[in-house]
Design a protein around this motif. Structure first.
Motif, PDB file in Angstrom:
ATOM      1  N   PRO A 259     -17.728 -62.132  18.798  1.00  0.00           N
ATOM      2  CA  PRO A 259     -17.019 -63.051  17.908  1.00  0.00           C
ATOM      3  C   PRO A 259     -15.836 -62.425  17.164  1.00  0.00           C
ATOM      4  O   PRO A 259     -14.763 -63.025  17.089  1.00  0.00           O
ATOM      5  N   VAL A 260     -16.038 -61.235  16.588  1.00  0.00           N
ATOM      6  CA  VAL A 260     -14.967 -60.540  15.859  1.00  0.00           C
ATOM      7  C   VAL A 260     -15.168 -59.044  16.097  1.00  0.00           C
ATOM      8  O   VAL A 260     -16.228 -58.517  15.792  1.00  0.00           O
ATOM      9  N   THR A 261     -14.141 -58.357  16.604  1.00  0.00           N
ATOM     10  CA  THR A 261     -14.324 -57.009  17.133  1.00  0.00           C
ATOM     11  C   THR A 261     -13.412 -56.019  16.425  1.00  0.00           C
ATOM     12  O   THR A 261     -12.214 -55.937  16.723  1.00  0.00           O
ATOM     13  N   GLY A 262     -13.989 -55.240  15.511  1.00  0.00           N
ATOM     14  CA  GLY A 262     -13.198 -54.245  14.802  1.00  0.00           C
ATOM     15  C   GLY A 262     -12.679 -53.159  15.716  1.00  0.00           C
ATOM     16  O   GLY A 262     -11.531 -52.724  15.597  1.00  0.00           O
TER      17      GLY A 262
ATOM     18  N   ARG B  69     -20.043 -67.090   9.420  1.00  0.00           N
ATOM     19  CA  ARG B  69     -18.819 -66.916  10.179  1.00  0.00           C
ATOM     20  C   ARG B  69     -18.690 -65.425  10.512  1.00  0.00           C
ATOM     21  O   ARG B  69     -19.613 -64.650  10.291  1.00  0.00           O
ATOM     22  N   GLY B  70     -17.551 -65.011  11.013  1.00  0.00           N
ATOM     23  CA  GLY B  70     -17.384 -63.606  11.348  1.00  0.00           C
ATOM     24  C   GLY B  70     -18.327 -63.160  12.451  1.00  0.00           C
ATOM     25  O   GLY B  70     -18.705 -63.947  13.317  1.00  0.00           O
ATOM     26  N   ASN B  71     -18.736 -61.898  12.421  1.00  0.00           N
ATOM     27  CA  ASN B  71     -19.569 -61.325  13.476  1.00  0.00           C
ATOM     28  C   ASN B  71     -20.852 -60.775  12.882  1.00  0.00           C
ATOM     29  O   ASN B  71     -20.835 -60.011  11.919  1.00  0.00           O
TER      30      ASN B  71
ATOM     31  N   GLN C 254     -15.561 -68.986  18.414  1.00  0.00           N
ATOM     32  CA  GLN C 254     -16.116 -70.124  17.682  1.00  0.00           C
ATOM     33  C   GLN C 254     -16.399 -69.776  16.222  1.00  0.00           C
ATOM     34  O   GLN C 254     -16.232 -70.614  15.334  1.00  0.00           O
ATOM     35  N   ARG C 255     -16.813 -68.520  15.958  1.00  0.00           N
ATOM     36  CA  ARG C 255     -17.138 -68.135  14.584  1.00  0.00           C
ATOM     37  C   ARG C 255     -15.896 -67.745  13.785  1.00  0.00           C
ATOM     38  O   ARG C 255     -15.921 -67.802  12.558  1.00  0.00           O
ATOM     39  N   VAL C 256     -14.841 -67.344  14.450  1.00  0.00           N
ATOM     40  CA  VAL C 256     -13.554 -66.974  13.852  1.00  0.00           C
ATOM     41  C   VAL C 256     -13.709 -65.824  12.844  1.00  0.00           C
ATOM     42  O   VAL C 256     -14.648 -65.777  12.056  1.00  0.00           O
ATOM     43  N   GLY C 257     -12.784 -64.914  12.896  1.00  0.00           N
ATOM     44  CA  GLY C 257     -12.752 -63.815  11.939  1.00  0.00           C
ATOM     45  C   GLY C 257     -11.339 -63.305  11.781  1.00  0.00           C
ATOM     46  O   GLY C 257     -10.511 -63.440  12.690  1.00  0.00           O
ATOM     47  N   GLU C 258     -11.049 -62.756  10.615  1.00  0.00           N
ATOM     48  CA  GLU C 258      -9.707 -62.269  10.323  1.00  0.00           C
ATOM     49  C   GLU C 258      -9.795 -60.834   9.828  1.00  0.00           C
ATOM     50  O   GLU C 258     -10.673 -60.498   9.032  1.00  0.00           O
ATOM     51  N   LEU C 259      -8.856 -60.008  10.283  1.00  0.00           N
ATOM     52  CA  LEU C 259      -8.861 -58.599   9.936  1.00  0.00           C
ATOM     53  C   LEU C 259      -7.481 -58.170   9.471  1.00  0.00           C
ATOM     54  O   LEU C 259      -6.461 -58.617  10.012  1.00  0.00           O
ATOM     55  N   GLN C 260      -7.461 -57.303   8.475  1.00  0.00           N
ATOM     56  CA  GLN C 260      -6.235 -56.622   8.086  1.00  0.00           C
ATOM     57  C   GLN C 260      -6.222 -55.292   8.820  1.00  0.00           C
ATOM     58  O   GLN C 260      -7.182 -54.525   8.745  1.00  0.00           O
ATOM     59  N   VAL C 261      -5.129 -55.021   9.530  1.00  0.00           N
ATOM     60  CA  VAL C 261      -5.062 -53.863  10.427  1.00  0.00           C
ATOM     61  C   VAL C 261      -3.783 -53.086  10.137  1.00  0.00           C
ATOM     62  O   VAL C 261      -2.712 -53.681   9.962  1.00  0.00           O
TER      63      VAL C 261
END
Length: 287
Positions: A228-231, A18-20, A257-264
């Motif tokens: 997929p997930v962009t910091g 998952r993630g990037n 599609q891969r989904v990602g979660e970030l604390q910002v």
């Protein structure tokens, strides 16, 4: 030919696949890789980014050095900033190379970046904020909106960040379900419109019901149809949502599609992005 270690890691996730994805190549100071070969390796990896990291200064050890040169390449070009590949690089140094420091400093095209080791294998990155500015009645921007959303409406808010040149599309009528189902048709005309705007990526964002905000990122101008997930996108999104939500701390979800979660977190002129990483492949590559 010279053999280099290489890691492939999934960033912004604690779950494999998952993630990037990013590839990380540790490059010893006494065995440098030239720009052409870096780009060739990145094209061979065919991931959104491949990172090349080298210790700098008197201490040239991957295990004990706290400062490194870091560069990122997509399959087609070098980029100015990449969040997930920075996270993957720091993870590789901390947990694969057993780096003994609690904080790592990276010299990059975006200046000095820091990554701190936190609890639960979570890493915390500090990036310069890149607050977006409004785009006023620009025909090129309208072409991009139509390509991404299907049509342009005057109620859509358009902004672009001055440093990274990331364009934000905010349609107040687009909910998170519609965001997840978008199928952009970024054709030749849209690519040319983006080039005229000097755009590197388009971010579509909306407020979330279970997260502070959600987004998707499209960057064919640097060889990535969808990231997929962009910091790095958070350096633009945090200032954008700060002015709308009145908050400085956010949970962001990228609903690819891969989904990602970030604390910002927005702290002064910097955006702090936190996440975890999982290494899924360890090997070597000959250059």
């Amino acid at each position: 030919m010279t053999s280099y270690r290489i890691f492939i890691a999934d960033a912004f996730t604690s779950v494999p696949f998952r993630g990037n994805q990013a590839a990380v190549v540790p490059v010893p100071p006494d065995a440098p890789i030239n720009d052409h070969l870096m780009q060739t390796v990145a094209a061979e990896m065919n991931l959104s980014e491949t990172a090349f990291v080298t210790p700098v200064g008197q201490d040239s050890s991957f295990e004990t050095s706290s400062r490194f040169e870091l560069r990122w390449f997509t399959p087609v070009s070098e980029v100015k900033l990449c969040g997930h590949a920075t996270l993957a690089t720091a993870h590789a140094l901390f947990f694969e190379e057993n780096n003994t420091n609690d904080t790592l400093y990276f010299d990059t095209l975006s200046g000095e970046l820091t990554v701190r080791r936190k609890e639960d294998n979570r890493l915390e990155m500090a990036f310069p904020a890149d607050a977006p500015e409004h785009i006023e009645d620009d025909e090129n921007a309208k072409v991009l909106v139509a390509a991404v959303l299907g049509k342009y409406k005057p109620t859509i808010e358009l902004m672009i960040s001055p440093s990274l040149r990331y364009m934000i599309i905010y349609d107040p009528d687009c909910n998170e379900t519609e965001l997840a189902s978008l199928a952009p048709a970024i054709d030749k005309n849209a690519i040319e419109a983006g080039n005229r705007l000097l755009t590197n990526a388009v971010i579509v964002t909306t407020r979330g019901s279970d997260r502070d905000y959600k987004c998707r990122v499209f960057a064919p101008w640097v060889g990535i149809d969808e990231d997929p997930v962009t910091g790095s996108a958070q350096t633009v999104l945090a200032p954008f949502w700060n002015s709308r939500l009145g908050k400085t701390s956010f949970i962001s979800q990228q609903c690819s599609q891969r989904v990602g979660e970030l604390q910002v977190e927005l702290v002064g002129s910097h955006v702090i992005v936190s996440g975890q990483t999982v290494v899924v492949l360890r090997g070597s590559i000959s250059v």
